[in-house]
Design a protein around this motif. Structure first.
Motif, PDB file in Angstrom:
ATOM      1  N   ASP A 179      24.715 -27.330  -7.990  1.00 57.46           N
ATOM      2  CA  ASP A 179      24.460 -28.556  -8.744  1.00 57.46           C
ATOM      3  C   ASP A 179      23.072 -29.117  -8.449  1.00 57.46           C
ATOM      4  OD1 ASP A 179      24.687 -29.972  -6.287  1.00 57.46           O
ATOM      5  OD2 ASP A 179      25.896 -31.541  -7.201  1.00 57.46           O
ATOM      6  N   ALA A 180      22.744 -30.222  -9.071  1.00 54.15           N
ATOM      7  CA  ALA A 180      21.403 -30.811  -8.969  1.00 54.15           C
ATOM      8  C   ALA A 180      21.045 -31.257  -7.552  1.00 54.15           C
ATOM      9  CB  ALA A 180      21.278 -31.989  -9.933  1.00 54.15           C
ATOM     10  N   THR A 181      22.058 -31.450  -6.683  1.00 55.89           N
ATOM     11  CA  THR A 181      21.780 -31.845  -5.295  1.00 55.89           C
ATOM     12  C   THR A 181      21.631 -30.639  -4.371  1.00 55.89           C
ATOM     13  OG1 THR A 181      24.102 -32.038  -4.631  1.00 55.89           O
ATOM     14  CG2 THR A 181      23.069 -33.997  -5.619  1.00 55.89           C
ATOM     15  N   GLY A 182      21.807 -29.420  -4.919  1.00 59.50           N
ATOM     16  CA  GLY A 182      21.663 -28.207  -4.117  1.00 59.50           C
ATOM     17  C   GLY A 182      22.943 -27.717  -3.487  1.00 59.50           C
ATOM     18  N   LYS A 183      24.098 -28.265  -3.899  1.00 52.68           N
ATOM     19  CA  LYS A 183      25.395 -27.849  -3.349  1.00 52.68           C
ATOM     20  C   LYS A 183      26.123 -26.941  -4.331  1.00 52.68           C
ATOM     21  CE  LYS A 183      25.810 -31.914  -0.470  1.00 52.68           C
ATOM     22  NZ  LYS A 183      26.638 -33.069  -0.106  1.00 52.68           N
ATOM     23  N   ALA A 184      26.910 -26.005  -3.795  1.00 48.33           N
ATOM     24  CA  ALA A 184      27.623 -25.023  -4.615  1.00 48.33           C
ATOM     25  C   ALA A 184      28.967 -25.571  -5.078  1.00 48.33           C
ATOM     26  CB  ALA A 184      27.840 -23.738  -3.814  1.00 48.33           C
ATOM     27  N   SER A 185      29.432 -25.051  -6.229  1.00 51.17           N
ATOM     28  CA  SER A 185      30.735 -25.428  -6.762  1.00 51.17           C
ATOM     29  C   SER A 185      31.250 -24.311  -7.659  1.00 51.17           C
ATOM     30  CB  SER A 185      30.632 -26.733  -7.567  1.00 51.17           C
ATOM     31  OG  SER A 185      31.915 -27.160  -8.000  1.00 51.17           O
ATOM     32  N   PHE A 186      32.567 -24.288  -7.860  1.00 45.47           N
ATOM     33  CA  PHE A 186      33.216 -23.349  -8.776  1.00 45.47           C
ATOM     34  C   PHE A 186      34.080 -24.183  -9.701  1.00 45.47           C
ATOM     35  CE2 PHE A 186      36.287 -19.637  -9.384  1.00 45.47           C
ATOM     36  CZ  PHE A 186      35.403 -18.915 -10.175  1.00 45.47           C
ATOM     37  N   GLN A 187      33.834 -24.086 -11.009  1.00 52.86           N
ATOM     38  CA  GLN A 187      34.543 -24.915 -11.976  1.00 52.86           C
ATOM     39  C   GLN A 187      34.944 -24.108 -13.187  1.00 52.86           C
ATOM     40  OE1 GLN A 187      32.309 -28.408 -13.056  1.00 52.86           O
ATOM     41  NE2 GLN A 187      32.253 -29.174 -10.964  1.00 52.86           N
ATOM     42  N   GLY A 188      35.773 -24.708 -14.022  1.00 53.63           N
ATOM     43  CA  GLY A 188      36.152 -24.086 -15.272  1.00 53.63           C
ATOM     44  C   GLY A 188      37.321 -24.787 -15.905  1.00 53.63           C
ATOM     45  N   ARG A 189      37.912 -24.100 -16.875  1.00 53.01           N
ATOM     46  CA  ARG A 189      39.102 -24.598 -17.576  1.00 53.01           C
ATOM     47  C   ARG A 189      40.046 -23.428 -17.804  1.00 53.01           C
ATOM     48  NH1 ARG A 189      37.951 -29.520 -20.957  1.00 53.01           N
ATOM     49  NH2 ARG A 189      35.722 -29.857 -20.794  1.00 53.01           N
ATOM     50  N   ASP A 190      41.334 -23.715 -17.750  1.00 49.53           N
ATOM     51  CA  ASP A 190      42.318 -22.721 -18.155  1.00 49.53           C
ATOM     52  C   ASP A 190      42.861 -23.142 -19.516  1.00 49.53           C
ATOM     53  OD1 ASP A 190      44.181 -24.746 -17.718  1.00 49.53           O
ATOM     54  OD2 ASP A 190      44.846 -23.945 -15.808  1.00 49.53           O
ATOM     55  N   VAL A 191      43.858 -22.449 -20.022  1.00 49.14           N
ATOM     56  CA  VAL A 191      44.374 -22.760 -21.350  1.00 49.14           C
ATOM     57  C   VAL A 191      45.031 -24.126 -21.434  1.00 49.14           C
ATOM     58  CG1 VAL A 191      44.625 -20.350 -22.040  1.00 49.14           C
ATOM     59  CG2 VAL A 191      46.530 -21.518 -20.940  1.00 49.14           C
ATOM     60  N   ALA A 192      45.391 -24.735 -20.300  1.00 47.86           N
ATOM     61  CA  ALA A 192      45.977 -26.069 -20.304  1.00 47.86           C
ATOM     62  C   ALA A 192      44.922 -27.142 -20.580  1.00 47.86           C
ATOM     63  CB  ALA A 192      46.680 -26.342 -18.976  1.00 47.86           C
ATOM     64  N   GLY A 193      43.634 -26.789 -20.461  1.00 44.99           N
ATOM     65  CA  GLY A 193      42.554 -27.731 -20.735  1.00 44.99           C
ATOM     66  C   GLY A 193      42.217 -28.572 -19.520  1.00 44.99           C
ATOM     67  N   GLY A 194      41.210 -29.375 -19.646  1.00 43.48           N
ATOM     68  CA  GLY A 194      40.780 -30.219 -18.534  1.00 43.48           C
ATOM     69  C   GLY A 194      39.996 -29.421 -17.513  1.00 43.48           C
ATOM     70  N   ILE A 195      38.875 -29.968 -17.078  1.00 49.16           N
ATOM     71  CA  ILE A 195      38.036 -29.299 -16.081  1.00 49.16           C
ATOM     72  C   ILE A 195      38.784 -29.180 -14.765  1.00 49.16           C
ATOM     73  CG2 ILE A 195      35.984 -29.621 -14.617  1.00 49.16           C
ATOM     74  CD1 ILE A 195      35.163 -28.612 -17.235  1.00 49.16           C
ATOM     75  N   LYS A 196      38.733 -28.000 -14.187  1.00 48.86           N
ATOM     76  CA  LYS A 196      39.263 -27.740 -12.848  1.00 48.86           C
ATOM     77  C   LYS A 196      38.056 -27.495 -11.950  1.00 48.86           C
ATOM     78  CE  LYS A 196      43.581 -27.188 -14.500  1.00 48.86           C
ATOM     79  NZ  LYS A 196      43.581 -27.476 -15.890  1.00 48.86           N
ATOM     80  N   SER A 197      38.100 -27.936 -10.714  1.00 49.48           N
ATOM     81  CA  SER A 197      36.922 -27.823  -9.854  1.00 49.48           C
ATOM     82  C   SER A 197      37.310 -27.637  -8.396  1.00 49.48           C
ATOM     83  CB  SER A 197      36.071 -29.090  -9.973  1.00 49.48           C
ATOM     84  OG  SER A 197      34.975 -29.044  -9.083  1.00 49.48           O
ATOM     85  N   SER A 198      36.460 -26.898  -7.701  1.00 50.29           N
ATOM     86  CA  SER A 198      36.590 -26.763  -6.250  1.00 50.29           C
ATOM     87  C   SER A 198      36.063 -27.999  -5.547  1.00 50.29           C
ATOM     88  CB  SER A 198      35.777 -25.559  -5.772  1.00 50.29           C
ATOM     89  OG  SER A 198      34.387 -25.798  -6.012  1.00 50.29           O
ATOM     90  N   GLY A 199      35.298 -28.808  -6.246  1.00 47.75           N
ATOM     91  CA  GLY A 199      34.510 -29.845  -5.599  1.00 47.75           C
ATOM     92  C   GLY A 199      33.213 -29.211  -5.108  1.00 47.75           C
ATOM     93  N   LEU A 200      32.372 -29.997  -4.473  1.00 49.01           N
ATOM     94  CA  LEU A 200      31.073 -29.516  -3.997  1.00 49.01           C
ATOM     95  C   LEU A 200      31.148 -29.026  -2.564  1.00 49.01           C
ATOM     96  CD1 LEU A 200      28.753 -32.308  -5.414  1.00 49.01           C
ATOM     97  CD2 LEU A 200      29.006 -29.969  -6.272  1.00 49.01           C
ATOM     98  N   SER A 201      30.337 -28.029  -2.260  1.00 51.10           N
ATOM     99  CA  SER A 201      30.219 -27.574  -0.870  1.00 51.10           C
ATOM    100  C   SER A 201      29.606 -28.693  -0.031  1.00 51.10           C
ATOM    101  CB  SER A 201      29.339 -26.323  -0.788  1.00 51.10           C
ATOM    102  OG  SER A 201      27.995 -26.617  -1.161  1.00 51.10           O
ATOM    103  N   THR A 202      29.812 -28.641   1.260  1.00 46.58           N
ATOM    104  CA  THR A 202      29.157 -29.597   2.154  1.00 46.58           C
ATOM    105  C   THR A 202      27.764 -29.117   2.524  1.00 46.58           C
ATOM    106  OG1 THR A 202      30.231 -28.554   4.053  1.00 46.58           O
ATOM    107  CG2 THR A 202      31.327 -30.474   3.106  1.00 46.58           C
ATOM    108  N   THR A 203      27.543 -27.814   2.433  1.00 47.52           N
ATOM    109  CA  THR A 203      26.250 -27.211   2.751  1.00 47.52           C
ATOM    110  C   THR A 203      25.331 -27.264   1.541  1.00 47.52           C
ATOM    111  OG1 THR A 203      27.291 -25.673   4.300  1.00 47.52           O
ATOM    112  CG2 THR A 203      25.119 -25.057   3.476  1.00 47.52           C
ATOM    113  N   ILE A 204      24.085 -27.655   1.745  1.00 47.84           N
ATOM    114  CA  ILE A 204      23.068 -27.545   0.708  1.00 47.84           C
ATOM    115  C   ILE A 204      22.575 -26.104   0.731  1.00 47.84           C
ATOM    116  CG2 ILE A 204      20.759 -28.257  -0.008  1.00 47.84           C
ATOM    117  CD1 ILE A 204      21.446 -31.050   1.056  1.00 47.84           C
TER     118      ILE A 204
END
Length: 167
Positions: free
Chosen positions: A78-103
């Protein structure tokens, strides 16, 4: 040259220098398109890449298999330099790991890994789980006809050195 009928790992290497075997994506027009086959992925996936970048202020999409209309996944910084894994399944709505603590946008090599299990989404940095979100997958989960891209997303190209992409 035909349908994939078993678990497959794609390893992509390009020579950046005689002793360095990573892709150097310049953020202008460099990316990989690995096709639309979803390899029967439905309810679980692990996406991993070794990444080095210094760019902050904008999101960098490392691996993307996501239809803008709604199904798929993307591993990004993301724009702050932290990693994330996101997406959507067939149920809809963004699913996310949240952001890493490490830059990870610190000009050092980092192994970033996104994991989807039936219980949620996780982001791992250098072998340590740093964040997770609890979600159940709906229907057929993550199956998508979107192209599998490295270094590109609908918002543009991502400048980074990328090595050892595995799905």
């Amino acid at each position: 040259t035909g349908p994939i009928t078993s678990t497959t790992t794609y390893n992509v290497n390009a020579v950046a220098q005689p002793t360095n075997y990573a892709l150097n994506l310049d953020g202008t027009n460099d990316y990989l398109n690995l096709g639309t086959n979803n390899r029967s992925i439905t309810n679980a996936i692990t996406v991993s890449a070794k990444v080095r970048t210094t760019i902050t202020g904008t999101s960098q999409f490392i691996v993307d298999k996501y239809l803008s209309a709604g199904i798929g996944y993307y591993l990004f910084i993301d724009a702050t330099g932290k990693a994330s894994f996101q997406g959507r399944d067939v149920a809809g709505g963004i699913k996310s790991s949240g952001l890493s603590t490490t830059i990870v946008a610190d000009n050092q090599w980092h192994e970033i890994t996104g994991v989807v299990r039936n219980t949620g989404w996780e982001i791992w940095v250098d072998g340590v789980m740093e964040s997770s979100g609890a979600y159940s997958l709906g229907g057929t989960g993550l199956g998508t006809t979107a192209a599998l891209l490295v270094g590109n997303f609908s918002t543009g190209f991502s400048p980074a050195d990328v090595d050892r992409v595995a799905i």
